[in-house]
Motif scaffolding. Structure first.
Motif, PDB file in Angstrom:
ATOM      1  N   LYS A  15       0.834  -1.208   0.000  1.00 17.26           N
ATOM      2  CA  LYS A  15       0.000   0.000   0.000  1.00 17.26           C
ATOM      3  C   LYS A  15       0.864   1.250   0.000  1.00 17.26           C
ATOM      4  O   LYS A  15       0.527   2.251  -0.647  1.00 17.26           O
ATOM      5  N   MET A  16       1.985   1.203   0.709  1.00 25.27           N
ATOM      6  CA  MET A  16       2.904   2.341   0.696  1.00 25.27           C
ATOM      7  C   MET A  16       3.525   2.535  -0.680  1.00 25.27           C
ATOM      8  O   MET A  16       3.837   3.662  -1.082  1.00 25.27           O
ATOM      9  N   ARG A  17       3.700   1.454  -1.412  1.00 27.36           N
ATOM     10  CA  ARG A  17       4.226   1.552  -2.777  1.00 27.36           C
ATOM     11  C   ARG A  17       3.290   2.366  -3.657  1.00 27.36           C
ATOM     12  O   ARG A  17       3.744   3.141  -4.513  1.00 27.36           O
ATOM     13  N   VAL A  18       1.985   2.240  -3.462  1.00 23.72           N
ATOM     14  CA  VAL A  18       1.020   3.033  -4.235  1.00 23.72           C
ATOM     15  C   VAL A  18       1.233   4.521  -3.971  1.00 23.72           C
ATOM     16  O   VAL A  18       1.284   5.335  -4.897  1.00 23.72           O
ATOM     17  N   ALA A  19       1.388   4.884  -2.706  1.00 22.07           N
ATOM     18  CA  ALA A  19       1.650   6.279  -2.352  1.00 22.07           C
ATOM     19  C   ALA A  19       3.006   6.730  -2.874  1.00 22.07           C
ATOM     20  O   ALA A  19       3.175   7.879  -3.320  1.00 22.07           O
ATOM     21  N   GLY A  20       3.977   5.823  -2.848  1.00 14.81           N
ATOM     22  CA  GLY A  20       5.313   6.152  -3.344  1.00 14.81           C
ATOM     23  C   GLY A  20       5.319   6.426  -4.830  1.00 14.81           C
ATOM     24  O   GLY A  20       5.970   7.376  -5.300  1.00 14.81           O
ATOM     25  N   LEU A  21       4.600   5.631  -5.592  1.00 17.29           N
ATOM     26  CA  LEU A  21       4.551   5.834  -7.041  1.00 17.29           C
ATOM     27  C   LEU A  21       3.816   7.129  -7.400  1.00 17.29           C
ATOM     28  O   LEU A  21       4.185   7.808  -8.367  1.00 17.29           O
ATOM     29  N   LEU A  22       2.785   7.474  -6.636  1.00 17.65           N
ATOM     30  CA  LEU A  22       2.091   8.739  -6.903  1.00 17.65           C
ATOM     31  C   LEU A  22       2.993   9.912  -6.564  1.00 17.65           C
ATOM     32  O   LEU A  22       3.016  10.925  -7.286  1.00 17.65           O
ATOM     33  N   GLY A 104      -4.433   6.310   3.515  1.00 16.89           N
ATOM     34  CA  GLY A 104      -3.847   6.322   4.849  1.00 16.89           C
ATOM     35  C   GLY A 104      -2.377   5.984   4.929  1.00 16.89           C
ATOM     36  O   GLY A 104      -1.814   5.935   6.034  1.00 16.89           O
ATOM     37  N   TRP A 105      -1.725   5.777   3.775  1.00 14.00           N
ATOM     38  CA  TRP A 105      -0.297   5.457   3.749  1.00 14.00           C
ATOM     39  C   TRP A 105       0.461   6.514   2.962  1.00 14.00           C
ATOM     40  O   TRP A 105      -0.080   7.113   2.031  1.00 14.00           O
ATOM     41  N   ASN A 106       1.729   6.742   3.342  1.00 17.63           N
ATOM     42  CA  ASN A 106       2.459   7.902   2.856  1.00 17.63           C
ATOM     43  C   ASN A 106       3.703   7.582   2.037  1.00 17.63           C
ATOM     44  O   ASN A 106       4.364   6.563   2.260  1.00 17.63           O
ATOM     45  N   GLY A 107       3.995   8.494   1.104  1.00 15.14           N
ATOM     46  CA  GLY A 107       5.253   8.505   0.371  1.00 15.14           C
ATOM     47  C   GLY A 107       5.908   9.855   0.532  1.00 15.14           C
ATOM     48  O   GLY A 107       5.226  10.870   0.737  1.00 15.14           O
ATOM     49  N   ASP A 108       7.232   9.915   0.445  1.00 14.40           N
ATOM     50  CA  ASP A 108       7.986  11.159   0.634  1.00 14.40           C
ATOM     51  C   ASP A 108       9.267  11.044  -0.173  1.00 14.40           C
ATOM     52  O   ASP A 108       9.991  10.048  -0.053  1.00 14.40           O
ATOM     53  N   SER A 109       9.544  12.041  -1.018  1.00 12.14           N
ATOM     54  CA  SER A 109      10.720  11.969  -1.886  1.00 12.14           C
ATOM     55  C   SER A 109      11.148  13.372  -2.287  1.00 12.14           C
ATOM     56  O   SER A 109      10.353  14.316  -2.215  1.00 12.14           O
ATOM     57  N   SER A 247      11.016  -9.100   3.961  1.00 15.77           N
ATOM     58  CA  SER A 247      11.606 -10.411   4.215  1.00 15.77           C
ATOM     59  C   SER A 247      12.563 -10.870   3.126  1.00 15.77           C
ATOM     60  O   SER A 247      13.418 -11.727   3.362  1.00 15.77           O
ATOM     61  N   LYS A 248      12.449 -10.293   1.926  1.00 12.40           N
ATOM     62  CA  LYS A 248      13.273 -10.728   0.802  1.00 12.40           C
ATOM     63  C   LYS A 248      14.357  -9.719   0.420  1.00 12.40           C
ATOM     64  O   LYS A 248      15.176 -10.000  -0.452  1.00 12.40           O
ATOM     65  N   GLY A 249      14.341  -8.547   1.036  1.00 11.00           N
ATOM     66  CA  GLY A 249      15.340  -7.532   0.694  1.00 11.00           C
ATOM     67  C   GLY A 249      14.817  -6.139   0.944  1.00 11.00           C
ATOM     68  O   GLY A 249      14.087  -5.883   1.909  1.00 11.00           O
ATOM     69  N   ILE A 250      15.184  -5.198   0.074  1.00 12.73           N
ATOM     70  CA  ILE A 250      14.689  -3.835   0.183  1.00 12.73           C
ATOM     71  C   ILE A 250      13.978  -3.445  -1.103  1.00 12.73           C
ATOM     72  O   ILE A 250      14.196  -4.038  -2.167  1.00 12.73           O
ATOM     73  N   TRP A 251      13.160  -2.386  -0.989  1.00 13.80           N
ATOM     74  CA  TRP A 251      12.368  -1.907  -2.113  1.00 13.80           C
ATOM     75  C   TRP A 251      12.279  -0.394  -1.976  1.00 13.80           C
ATOM     76  O   TRP A 251      11.852   0.117  -0.935  1.00 13.80           O
ATOM     77  N   VAL A 252      12.717   0.333  -2.997  1.00 16.43           N
ATOM     78  CA  VAL A 252      12.660   1.794  -2.968  1.00 16.43           C
ATOM     79  C   VAL A 252      11.276   2.201  -3.456  1.00 16.43           C
ATOM     80  O   VAL A 252      10.977   2.175  -4.646  1.00 16.43           O
ATOM     81  N   LEU A 253      10.428   2.581  -2.529  1.00 19.87           N
ATOM     82  CA  LEU A 253       9.010   2.763  -2.804  1.00 19.87           C
ATOM     83  C   LEU A 253       8.708   3.959  -3.688  1.00 19.87           C
ATOM     84  O   LEU A 253       7.697   3.975  -4.401  1.00 19.87           O
TER      85      LEU A 253
END
Length: 274
Positions: A15-22, A104-109, A247-253
């Protein structure tokens, strides 16, 4: 650094990925509009329209006392610059910070860039500063992929910057956790500190954001009570991404490719949860 914070589930990270992409889309549209003569208020309107059209809310507007979608900081303004009718000039170094909330979930860049045109030598110096700042961000993210404790990120950022010239690293302003709120614990330092920081484990979601100056790192807050400016008049640069450990690594949202291109030179491959 030892305050409690929420570790996110993999479903919450999606869900945070959705906010990150926007957030990334808003910044992409702003970047495309940066030319001499455009105002930072016009850039703010582009970002807000993008976020609202995408079904989100500008989360900067949820910060008490702040009424804009972006922060736009020019030259000696390092961070938290307020959009206005001021026009960009050829060769300006501008930093744009933005965030979106979706369900309700956030992205910041954030990114920095040099406005096209102007004195070639000055533009080259400013581009180098932006490149060093961006590189230090990716160095910090790469360190997170292998870190046991959070301040290994700050060590990697500081070392990357120190190896590439004499730059100031802001100490009063640091990165942060992110999730249900744009700003959460823990603090993410961009330099060495005595405390090794919390354990890096799946569910840790962070906004990593180095800020560097061309001179000394000392800053003041302008009369508008927001804009952070260098005391010696040196330029500032600011880069930021929201990143999840899972659990599998990292993801730059907030990177459209999840961080593949930025992390390649560090030998790190981000892993999507899609």
């Amino acid at each position: 650094m030892r305050k409690k914070f929420e570790l996110k589930t993999e479903d919450q990270i999606r869900k945070m990925r959705v906010a990150g992409l926007l957030t990334a889309k808003a910044l992409e549209n702003v970047r495309a509009a940066i030319v001499p003569g455009v105002t930072t208020l016009e850039l703010d309107q582009i970002a807000e329209q993008t976020i609202r059209d995408g079904g989100g809310r500008p989360n900067f507007q949820l910060v008490p006392g702040y009424y804009h979608t972006i922060c736009a900081s020019i030259n000696s303004e390092v961070v938290h610059g307020i959009p206005s009718n001021k026009t960009l000039q050829p060769g300006d170094l501008i930093s744009i910070d933005c965030g979106a909330e979706v369900d309700g979930w956030n992205g910041d860049s954030a990114f920095s860039m040099v406005v096209p045109g102007g004195d070639a030598e000055l533009a080259a110096r400013r581009q180098l500063q932006s490149d060093v700042c961006e590189g230090s961000l990716w160095a910090g993210i790469a360190a997170l992929a292998k870190a046991k404790r959070l301040n290994e990120v700050g060590v990697a950022i500081e070392d990357y910057i120190a190896e590439r010239g004499s730059w100031g690293i802001l100490e009063q302003y640091v990165g942060h956790g992110i999730g249900r709120s744009m700003h959460e614990d823990p603090a993410v330092f961009n330099y060495r500190v005595r405390d090794a920081g919390p354990k890096v484990e799946p569910g840790l979601c962070l906004a990593i954001e180095p800020m560097i100056t061309s001179g000394k790192q000392n800053t003041s807050v302008a009369e508008d009570d927001w804009t952070v400016v260098t005391r010696d008049g040196g330029d500032g640069a600011h880069w930021e991404h929201s990143v999840a450990v899972h659990s599998k690594g990292i993801w730059v949202l907030t990177a459209p490719d999840g961080g593949v291109s930025g992390l390649a030179r560090f030998g790190v491959t981000p892993i999507s949860l899609d």
